[in-house]
Design an enzyme around this catalytic site. Structure first.
Site, PDB file in Angstrom:
ATOM      1  CD  GLU A 351      -3.067   0.951   2.218  1.00 50.30           C
ATOM      2  OE1 GLU A 351      -4.153   1.524   2.047  1.00 50.30           O
ATOM      3  OE2 GLU A 351      -2.799   0.303   3.258  1.00 50.30           O
ATOM      4  CG  HIS A 382       6.488 -29.926   4.016  1.00 53.08           C
ATOM      5  ND1 HIS A 382       7.078 -31.159   3.851  1.00 53.08           N
ATOM      6  CD2 HIS A 382       6.962 -29.444   5.201  1.00 53.08           C
ATOM      7  CE1 HIS A 382       7.852 -31.424   4.891  1.00 53.08           C
ATOM      8  NE2 HIS A 382       7.808 -30.398   5.723  1.00 53.08           N
ATOM      9  CE  LYS A 510     -11.265   3.403   1.861  1.00 54.03           C
ATOM     10  NZ  LYS A 510     -10.849   4.449   2.831  1.00 54.03           N
TER      11      LYS A 510
END
Length: 545
Positions: A351, A382, A510
């Site tokens: 950000e 793994h 937004k």
């Protein structure tokens, strides 16, 4: 070309990439490499010897930092200058962990007294709740905290609370809600008793869509369970700048904690946004967290570049991103309590430095923020470690581990440490074709099969990594660790000449989300949108594919 890429130092670094020996050779020819390429600061130990770097590399990187006026930019941040130029704001999260005796000026005013007042208010509140003096609407003490936020007001408190689990107060639990997906809060509410639950709503505006929606849902649940509007003040508090909206909601003005424009969300856990942390671990431990970060601030502000831990880490990450085309950086935590850190550092870095223009608006001609990702050791060994070892992409890695465990059971920690150190060795050293072939010498395979399998077992090595150690995970070492990554992020943004403290991409998301919501609600016609968006909205309205 930008001034940065035109510079002689940048050009020298580019040429220097062609002259670096394999790390195997660097270690073989320099017995003091570990000693010379490691340092301690603020309870942390950094081994950066397993990097594609020589003394010449580091000198060139330090020269690049000097060319970019890094030291002056560090001073400007700590002095409260307006370095968030697009929003005309100072950047002073460091003031949140300053000492009471300091004086830090923002917008012509010393902000330290207000910070200290807020800490005192937090302390009084925390003691009232944890002592059982704070009573719910039926006279019962609080047993559960629900922290409602989004972004920095959610991730920071959650990750730090998780990391400090050994320090939690007995009898108090905390739940974190961020996602606007109703399933998230619904599943949390199923676990709770309205009579003993306290909600903390964290939103600067008291209007952030996800946070407000979740808070309204929590309030509706509370009222449905028997609480009255007049009881809301006993079960809801807020961290916000909008006192009017909070009091209209039903929150007592005395239980509203401030937020400031000079603190960005992703840097806010040190403020009253950290109230859930303080409730869980107590104010003494919260202050220790602040003190650890303050120590790292002091180190960052005063240590010479060549002895400065955030500077070294920032420069090495930039080295790989800009000169080796590394598109991502992995953070690997060898401590279960630190399992949330990769996501926290992901938000912090991506950000902040996910930008494509310089401060004066010029398009950059170099890579900026990499993709930050990671997970918990040994689980990743793994899974995705395979890509780091043998994949075609260069992925620098940070390994983080405490030397001592909070849960020293049997050989667990010995095995954890051996895996951590073994991975860094394997990434650096790799395995040659000859070594792979030698390992197959006594197998029943034919010579032709051995040749083939050996090729598959070759690992190039020369994969860079840092190893960060601490004696034990404590509030203080955690504070120093998080501040280290904050400043590491700053270093890169300063050299790239970008604004690490705005987030216009987040803001656009937004705005468009609100626009689409209005269209989904049929308040606006969606036909004017692109065909894809219009089609998706119509499918959603239909409720079926």
């Amino acid at each position: 070309m930008t001034l940065l890429t035109q510079s002689s130092t940048w050009q020298a670094l580019s040429a220097h990439t062609q002259n670096l020996p394999h790390m195997r050779e660097l270690f073989a020819t320099d017995a003091a490499r570990f000693k010379n390429m490691s340092l301690s600061a603020c309870g942390l130990f950094l081994d950066y010897s397993k990097n594609r770097a020589t003394a010449e590399t580091l000198e060139l990187l330090f020269s690049l930092a000097k060319d970019s006026q890094l030291e002056a930019k560090i001073k400007a941040m700590f002095a409260g200058e307006i370095i968030n130029t697009t929003e005309k704001r100072a950047v002073l999260h460091t003031a949140l962990r300053s000492k009471a005796s300091q004086s830090i000026i923002a917008e012509g005013q010393d902000i330290v007294p207000e910070v200290q007042q807020t800490l005192s208010k937090m302390q009084e509140f925390v003691e009232t709740v944890t002592s059982g003096q704070w009573k719910g609407y039926t006279g019962k003490a609080i047993t559960d905290i629900v922290s409602i936020g989004i972004g920095g007001s959610f991730l920071g408190p959650k990750v730090v609370s998780q990391a400090l689990r050994p320090y939690w107060n007995q009898g108090l639990n905390c739940h974190f809600v961020a996602n606007v997906d109703g399933t998230s809060i619904s599943e949390k509410l199923k676990l709770l008793d309205s009579e003993t639950t306290l909600f903390i709503m964290s939103s600067k505006s008291f209007g952030t869509q996800e946070t407000l929606t979740n808070t309204l849902t929590a309030k509706a649940w509370f009222l449905a369970k028997g609480g009255l509007q007049s009881d809301v003040a006993k079960h809801f508090v807020a961290v916000t700048s909008n006192v009017t909206k909070a009091t209209e909601f039903g929150i007592d003005a005395d239980n509203i904690f401030p937020m400031w424009d000079w603190v960005g969300g992703r840097y806010s856990l040190w403020s009253a946004i950290g109230l859930p942390i303080a409730l869980l671990v107590g104010m003494d431990n919260f202050r220790a967290l602040l003190n650890g970060a303050h120590q790292m601030d002091e180190h960052f502000a005063s240590a010479p570049l060549a002895e400065n831990m955030p500077v070294i880490m920032g420069l090495l990450s930039l080295w790989y991103g800009n000169f080796f085309n590394a598109q991502s950086h992995v953070v690997l935590t060898y401590d279960h309590y630190l399992r949330g850190l990769p996501a926290y550092f992901q938000q912090l870095d991506m950000e902040s430095n996910g930008k494509s223009v310089t401060l004066d608006g010029t398009d950059v001609d170099y890579s900026t923020g990499p993709v930050i990702w990671g997970g918990e050791g040994t689980n990743g060994q793994h899974a995705y470690h395979q890509l780091i070892h043998q994949g075609t992409a260069l992925i620098p890695a940070d390994f983080i581990m405490p030397l001592q465990s909070h849960n020293p059971i049997g050989v667990h920690h010995d095995q954890l440490a051996s895996n951590c150190f073994g991975q860094t060795q394997a990434l650096m050293q790799g395995r040659t074709f000859e070594e792979a072939l030698a390992e197959l010498a006594n197998s029943s395979l034919t010579d032709e099969e051995k040749q083939l399998i050996a090729k598959h077992k070759v690992m190039p090595g020369n994969k860079p990594s840092n190893t960060l150690l601490m004696n034990k995970l404590t509030p203080e070492t955690l504070g120093a660790l998080i501040a280290l990554y904050e400043h590491r992020t700053f270093v890169q943004g300063a050299i790239w000449d970008i604004n690490s403290f705005d987030q216009w991409g987040v803001e656009l998301g937004k705005n468009l989300g609100n626009d689409v919501l209005a269209r989904i609600s049929a308040e606006q016609d969606s036909s004017a949108l692109d065909a894809s968006s219009n089609g998706l909205i119509n499918l959603y309205r239909q409720g079926a594919i």
